[in-house]
Design an enzyme around this catalytic site. Structure first.
Site, short mmCIF file in Angstrom:
data_model
loop_
_atom_site.label_atom_id
_atom_site.label_comp_id
_atom_site.label_asym_id
_atom_site.label_seq_id
_atom_site.Cartn_x
_atom_site.Cartn_y
_atom_site.Cartn_z
N ASN A 29 0.62 -1.10 0.07
CA ASN A 29 -0.14 0.00 -0.13
C ASN A 29 0.72 1.01 -0.33
O ASN A 29 1.27 1.35 0.64
CB ASN A 29 -1.06 0.08 1.17
CG ASN A 29 -1.62 1.38 1.23
OD1 ASN A 29 -1.53 2.27 0.62
ND2 ASN A 29 -2.18 1.37 2.45
N TRP A 30 0.84 1.77 -1.55
CA TRP A 30 1.59 3.12 -1.10
C TRP A 30 1.44 4.02 -0.76
O TRP A 30 2.36 5.01 -0.62
CB TRP A 30 2.52 3.15 -2.83
CG TRP A 30 4.19 2.13 -3.05
CD1 TRP A 30 3.77 0.97 -2.73
CD2 TRP A 30 4.76 3.01 -3.93
NE1 TRP A 30 4.75 0.52 -2.74
CE2 TRP A 30 6.02 1.80 -4.06
CE3 TRP A 30 4.65 3.88 -5.43
CZ2 TRP A 30 6.25 1.82 -5.00
CZ3 TRP A 30 5.62 3.71 -5.72
CH2 TRP A 30 6.42 2.75 -6.18
N HIS B 61 -10.05 1.59 4.81
CA HIS B 61 -9.14 1.92 5.13
C HIS B 61 -8.80 3.22 6.40
O HIS B 61 -9.51 4.14 5.86
CB HIS B 61 -7.84 2.31 4.33
CG HIS B 61 -6.26 2.33 4.74
ND1 HIS B 61 -5.82 3.38 5.59
CD2 HIS B 61 -5.06 1.37 4.63
CE1 HIS B 61 -4.66 2.92 6.14
NE2 HIS B 61 -4.15 1.68 5.50
N GLU C 247 -6.26 -4.43 10.85
CA GLU C 247 -5.28 -3.94 10.89
C GLU C 247 -5.23 -2.48 11.96
O GLU C 247 -6.22 -1.75 11.78
CB GLU C 247 -4.98 -2.03 9.52
CG GLU C 247 -4.75 -2.86 8.16
CD GLU C 247 -4.23 -2.02 7.60
OE1 GLU C 247 -2.45 -2.27 6.93
OE2 GLU C 247 -4.75 -1.18 6.93
N GLY D 284 1.69 2.42 11.10
CA GLY D 284 2.30 3.72 11.26
C GLY D 284 3.61 4.28 12.20
O GLY D 284 4.29 5.00 12.50
N SER E 102 2.57 -1.83 10.75
CA SER E 102 4.34 -1.63 10.53
C SER E 102 4.58 -2.84 11.07
O SER E 102 6.02 -3.02 11.22
CB SER E 102 4.12 -1.10 12.34
OG SER E 102 3.95 0.00 12.52
N GLY F 27 2.63 -0.88 4.47
CA GLY F 27 2.16 0.61 3.94
C GLY F 27 3.96 1.09 3.33
O GLY F 27 4.45 0.57 2.77
N GLY F 28 4.83 1.31 4.77
CA GLY F 28 5.99 2.34 5.00
C GLY F 28 7.20 1.43 3.72
O GLY F 28 7.66 2.16 3.43
P1 PGA Z 1 2.19 0.97 7.85
O1 PGA Z 1 0.84 1.09 6.86
O2 PGA Z 1 2.41 -0.33 7.52
O3 PGA Z 1 3.39 1.90 6.77
O4 PGA Z 1 1.78 1.01 9.62
C1 PGA Z 1 -0.01 -0.22 6.74
C2 PGA Z 1 -1.58 0.37 6.11
O5 PGA Z 1 -1.87 1.55 6.45
O6 PGA Z 1 -2.18 -0.43 5.16
#
Ligand code: PGA
Length: 246
Positions: free
Chosen positions: A11-12, A99, A168, A174, A207, A228-229
């Protein structure tokens, strides 16, 4: 070590530009290697990159998805939005819906339900995000929140075969914090227990990185990860996949 077929969804968010396409070469090469014969990689870049990613992925198995869409199945006067049909038309096979970053912007369960219905009608596979906030967790409301999100979000959707659930926890996104393995196992089991017959695949997101994947992959009822990140860096993304299978 796991031998399961797992999904790794990048997920960019609102990151990336045309030049990021070059960073995909490594991942495309990796996707064709034997190291990944058990899993599926899926990229969800910003809308502006979907059609270029689609061309780039033409000769490989990497999937492509949008990060959201408008709830209207038909085209219409909605400045600034796109619908599921347009995502499909640009080359996407998946879409992330619900999301927490969009829920925080006012999306409620009923709206999410409409988006899911229309995405399925447009032949997209849906990555349906659910999760509790930190204050809900502290008040021990996790199960009731998840139950409500599932009930309303999937209301009147009979065929759930094209739906993935992404659990999530909002407090894990994050932040570098992940749930305890035991709690995560129990929550994923709870989510699966909400479905009659074969439960959907349940992914974990929040995360996920190359350091904590060793713990996360031990949670045996998880069917993949929404990342994500760490997914914006091809090396880290590949590392997460490799470590899941090593
Ligand atoms: P993250 O984001 O891996 O940066 O915590 C995950 C997401 O929001 O799908």
């Amino acid at each position: 070590m796991t031998n399961k077929y797992m999904y790794f969804i990048a997920n960019w968010k609102m990151y990336g530009s045309i030049s990021s396409i070059n960073s995909l070469n490594k991942v495309i090469k990796f996707s064709k290697s034997k190291e990944i014969n058990k899993g599926r990689l899926i990229y969800c870049p910003p809308y502006t990159l979907i059609s270029s990613f689609s061309k780039k992925f033409q000769n490989c198995q990497i999937g492509l998805g949008g990060q959201n869409c408008h709830e209207s199945e038909t085209d219409g006067p909605y400045t600034g939005f796109i619908n599921a049909r347009m995502l499909k038309n640009a080359g996407a096979q998946f879409v992330i819906i619900g999301h927490s970053e969009n829920r925080a912007n006012g999306e409620n369960d009923k709206l999410i339900n409409l988006k899911i219905k229309n995405s399925i009608n447009s032949k997209l596979k849906v990555i349906f995000c659910i999760g509790e906030t930190l204050s809900e967790k502290r008040k021990k409301k996790t199960k009731s929140i998840l139950s409500k999100q599932i009930k309303i979000g999937l209301n009147k959707i009979k065929n759930k075969s094209n739906i993935f659930i992404a659990y999530e926890p909002v407090w894990a996104i994050g932040t570098g914090i992940i749930p305890k393995s035991k709690d995560l196992y129990e929550t994923v089991n709870y989510i699966k227990s909400k479905f009659k017959g074969k439960p959907p695949r349940v992914l974990y997101g929040g995360s996920v990185n190359p350091n904590n994947i060793k713990n996360l992959k031990e949670v045996s009822n998880i069917d993949g990860f929404l990342i994500g990140g760490a997914s914006q860096n091809a090396n880290k993304f590949i590392d997460i996949v490799k470590k899941t299978y090593s």
